[in-house]
Design a protein around this motif. Structure first.
Motif, PDB file in Angstrom:
ATOM      1  N   PRO A 133       4.801  -5.378  11.437  1.00 47.05           N
ATOM      2  CA  PRO A 133       5.485  -5.113  10.164  1.00 47.05           C
ATOM      3  C   PRO A 133       4.503  -5.137   8.984  1.00 47.05           C
ATOM      4  CG  PRO A 133       5.850  -7.379  10.830  1.00 47.05           C
ATOM      5  CD  PRO A 133       5.047  -6.726  11.925  1.00 47.05           C
ATOM      6  N   THR A 134       3.756  -4.076   8.815  1.00 47.57           N
ATOM      7  CA  THR A 134       2.733  -4.030   7.763  1.00 47.57           C
ATOM      8  C   THR A 134       3.083  -3.074   6.630  1.00 47.57           C
ATOM      9  OG1 THR A 134       1.525  -2.325   8.974  1.00 47.57           O
ATOM     10  CG2 THR A 134       0.894  -4.604   9.402  1.00 47.57           C
ATOM     11  N   THR A 135       4.243  -2.439   6.676  1.00 49.08           N
ATOM     12  CA  THR A 135       4.560  -1.422   5.666  1.00 49.08           C
ATOM     13  C   THR A 135       4.724  -2.016   4.275  1.00 49.08           C
ATOM     14  OG1 THR A 135       6.892  -1.558   6.267  1.00 49.08           O
ATOM     15  CG2 THR A 135       5.599   0.193   7.293  1.00 49.08           C
ATOM     16  N   ASP A 136       5.236  -3.243   4.172  1.00 44.94           N
ATOM     17  CA  ASP A 136       5.382  -3.854   2.847  1.00 44.94           C
ATOM     18  C   ASP A 136       4.030  -4.011   2.159  1.00 44.94           C
ATOM     19  OD1 ASP A 136       8.091  -4.032   3.112  1.00 44.94           O
ATOM     20  OD2 ASP A 136       8.122  -6.179   3.587  1.00 44.94           O
ATOM     21  N   VAL A 137       3.032  -4.457   2.905  1.00 41.82           N
ATOM     22  CA  VAL A 137       1.705  -4.658   2.324  1.00 41.82           C
ATOM     23  C   VAL A 137       1.082  -3.323   1.930  1.00 41.82           C
ATOM     24  CG1 VAL A 137      -0.622  -5.565   2.728  1.00 41.82           C
ATOM     25  CG2 VAL A 137       1.361  -6.821   3.558  1.00 41.82           C
ATOM     26  N   THR A 138       1.224  -2.319   2.766  1.00 44.24           N
ATOM     27  CA  THR A 138       0.633  -1.021   2.417  1.00 44.24           C
ATOM     28  C   THR A 138       1.344  -0.407   1.213  1.00 44.24           C
ATOM     29  OG1 THR A 138       1.996   0.059   4.107  1.00 44.24           O
ATOM     30  CG2 THR A 138      -0.249  -0.506   4.728  1.00 44.24           C
ATOM     31  N   ARG A 139       2.658  -0.578   1.119  1.00 43.91           N
ATOM     32  CA  ARG A 139       3.374  -0.082  -0.072  1.00 43.91           C
ATOM     33  C   ARG A 139       2.971  -0.861  -1.317  1.00 43.91           C
ATOM     34  NH1 ARG A 139       9.492   0.042   1.177  1.00 43.91           N
ATOM     35  NH2 ARG A 139       8.895  -1.698   2.474  1.00 43.91           N
ATOM     36  N   TYR A 140       2.750  -2.161  -1.165  1.00 46.11           N
ATOM     37  CA  TYR A 140       2.305  -2.994  -2.281  1.00 46.11           C
ATOM     38  C   TYR A 140       0.934  -2.534  -2.780  1.00 46.11           C
ATOM     39  CZ  TYR A 140       0.743  -7.088  -4.882  1.00 46.11           C
ATOM     40  OH  TYR A 140       0.261  -7.918  -5.851  1.00 46.11           O
ATOM     41  N   VAL A 141       0.012  -2.332  -1.859  1.00 43.92           N
ATOM     42  CA  VAL A 141      -1.336  -1.882  -2.222  1.00 43.92           C
ATOM     43  C   VAL A 141      -1.283  -0.499  -2.873  1.00 43.92           C
ATOM     44  CG1 VAL A 141      -3.578  -1.182  -1.268  1.00 43.92           C
ATOM     45  CG2 VAL A 141      -2.507  -3.311  -0.513  1.00 43.92           C
ATOM     46  N   ALA A 142      -0.476   0.392  -2.323  1.00 40.01           N
ATOM     47  CA  ALA A 142      -0.351   1.740  -2.897  1.00 40.01           C
ATOM     48  C   ALA A 142       0.171   1.678  -4.325  1.00 40.01           C
ATOM     49  CB  ALA A 142       0.568   2.602  -2.030  1.00 40.01           C
ATOM     50  N   TYR A 143       1.130   0.802  -4.577  1.00 40.62           N
ATOM     51  CA  TYR A 143       1.687   0.697  -5.928  1.00 40.62           C
ATOM     52  C   TYR A 143       0.700   0.024  -6.882  1.00 40.62           C
ATOM     53  CZ  TYR A 143       4.644  -0.515  -9.844  1.00 40.62           C
ATOM     54  OH  TYR A 143       5.150  -0.641 -11.106  1.00 40.62           O
ATOM     55  N   GLN A 144       0.117  -1.092  -6.445  1.00 44.02           N
ATOM     56  CA  GLN A 144      -0.768  -1.865  -7.321  1.00 44.02           C
ATOM     57  C   GLN A 144      -2.076  -1.150  -7.650  1.00 44.02           C
ATOM     58  OE1 GLN A 144      -0.334  -4.789  -8.953  1.00 44.02           O
ATOM     59  NE2 GLN A 144       1.770  -4.803  -8.228  1.00 44.02           N
ATOM     60  N   ILE A 181       5.571 -14.046   2.623  1.00 44.23           N
ATOM     61  CA  ILE A 181       4.436 -14.668   3.310  1.00 44.23           C
ATOM     62  C   ILE A 181       4.324 -14.131   4.737  1.00 44.23           C
ATOM     63  CG2 ILE A 181       5.673 -16.708   4.115  1.00 44.23           C
ATOM     64  CD1 ILE A 181       2.093 -16.682   2.758  1.00 44.23           C
ATOM     65  N   LEU A 182       5.454 -13.817   5.359  1.00 43.13           N
ATOM     66  CA  LEU A 182       5.445 -13.261   6.709  1.00 43.13           C
ATOM     67  C   LEU A 182       4.742 -11.899   6.729  1.00 43.13           C
ATOM     68  CD1 LEU A 182       6.315 -13.491   9.660  1.00 43.13           C
ATOM     69  CD2 LEU A 182       8.449 -12.383   9.024  1.00 43.13           C
ATOM     70  N   SER A 183       4.989 -11.073   5.717  1.00 44.98           N
ATOM     71  CA  SER A 183       4.338  -9.763   5.641  1.00 44.98           C
ATOM     72  C   SER A 183       2.828  -9.900   5.505  1.00 44.98           C
ATOM     73  CB  SER A 183       4.872  -8.959   4.453  1.00 44.98           C
ATOM     74  OG  SER A 183       6.219  -8.649   4.609  1.00 44.98           O
ATOM     75  N   ILE A 184       2.403 -10.845   4.680  1.00 47.33           N
ATOM     76  CA  ILE A 184       0.969 -11.051   4.463  1.00 47.33           C
ATOM     77  C   ILE A 184       0.313 -11.577   5.733  1.00 47.33           C
ATOM     78  CG2 ILE A 184      -0.725 -12.379   3.143  1.00 47.33           C
ATOM     79  CD1 ILE A 184       1.323 -12.258   0.790  1.00 47.33           C
ATOM     80  N   ILE A 185       0.957 -12.519   6.400  1.00 44.50           N
ATOM     81  CA  ILE A 185       0.410 -13.061   7.652  1.00 44.50           C
ATOM     82  C   ILE A 185       0.343 -11.974   8.721  1.00 44.50           C
ATOM     83  CG2 ILE A 185       0.879 -14.643   9.570  1.00 44.50           C
ATOM     84  CD1 ILE A 185       1.943 -16.622   7.447  1.00 44.50           C
ATOM     85  N   ALA A 186       1.407 -11.183   8.855  1.00 43.43           N
ATOM     86  CA  ALA A 186       1.425 -10.104   9.850  1.00 43.43           C
ATOM     87  C   ALA A 186       0.307  -9.104   9.573  1.00 43.43           C
ATOM     88  CB  ALA A 186       2.779  -9.397   9.853  1.00 43.43           C
ATOM     89  N   PHE A 187       0.101  -8.781   8.307  1.00 43.40           N
ATOM     90  CA  PHE A 187      -0.963  -7.840   7.951  1.00 43.40           C
ATOM     91  C   PHE A 187      -2.340  -8.423   8.280  1.00 43.40           C
ATOM     92  CE2 PHE A 187      -3.744  -5.485   5.032  1.00 43.40           C
ATOM     93  CZ  PHE A 187      -3.396  -4.192   5.385  1.00 43.40           C
ATOM     94  N   GLY A 188      -2.535  -9.705   7.982  1.00 42.25           N
ATOM     95  CA  GLY A 188      -3.802 -10.361   8.304  1.00 42.25           C
ATOM     96  C   GLY A 188      -4.064 -10.388   9.804  1.00 42.25           C
ATOM     97  N   VAL A 189      -3.022 -10.694  10.577  1.00 41.71           N
ATOM     98  CA  VAL A 189      -3.160 -10.697  12.042  1.00 41.71           C
ATOM     99  C   VAL A 189      -3.505  -9.299  12.541  1.00 41.71           C
ATOM    100  CG1 VAL A 189      -1.867 -10.977  14.207  1.00 41.71           C
ATOM    101  CG2 VAL A 189      -1.699 -12.714  12.408  1.00 41.71           C
TER     102      VAL A 189
END
Length: 124
Positions: free
Chosen positions: A35-46, A58-66
């Motif tokens: 589940p990394t789509t939240d982080v990629t959408r966050y980065v795209a927006y920011q 926090i789960l999204s950030i941990i999943a992206f880091g893993v």
């Protein structure tokens, strides 16, 4: 000079290189299930100003880091397998084999970028 094994075949080299790339398939499979789509959408927006604001959990950030860590490990393993395949197929090892392998990777990267940036692919 460069001395190849007497029984060297290009087919062996190409086949072992193809098999050595299976960790890249695992990375692609991980990208589908993590589940990394939240982080990629966050980065795209920011950073790119694309899309809408996203609240990260926090789960999204941990999943992206893993996902990033597993991807890095699998890609390093892929390059290790590619070197082993090169060494076994050609019979060239040691410093000479490492230099030739890295040179081949660099040349392939330059050629692929040149093709992608050429006029041939401008309309695609």
């Amino acid at each position: 000079g460069i001395s190849l094994r007497k029984d060297f075949r290009v087919t062996d080299l190409l086949g072992t290189q193809a098999v050595a790339r299976y960790p890249a398939l695992l990375v692609a499979a991980l990208a589908l299930i993590m589940p990394t789509t939240d982080v990629t959408r966050y980065v795209a927006y920011q950073f790119l100003g694309v899309g809408e604001p996203v609240q990260l959990s926090i789960l999204s950030i941990i999943a992206f880091g893993v996902f990033l860590l597993l991807s890095l490990v699998l890609m390093c393993y892929m390059y290790y397998l590619m070197y082993r395949a090169f060494r076994v197929s050609t019979g060239i090892g040691g410093p000479k084999g490492i230099i030739l392998f890295l040179t081949g990777l660099l040349v392939a990267e330059v050629i692929s970028k040149a093709v992608l940036l050429s006029d041939l692919f401008q309309g695609i």
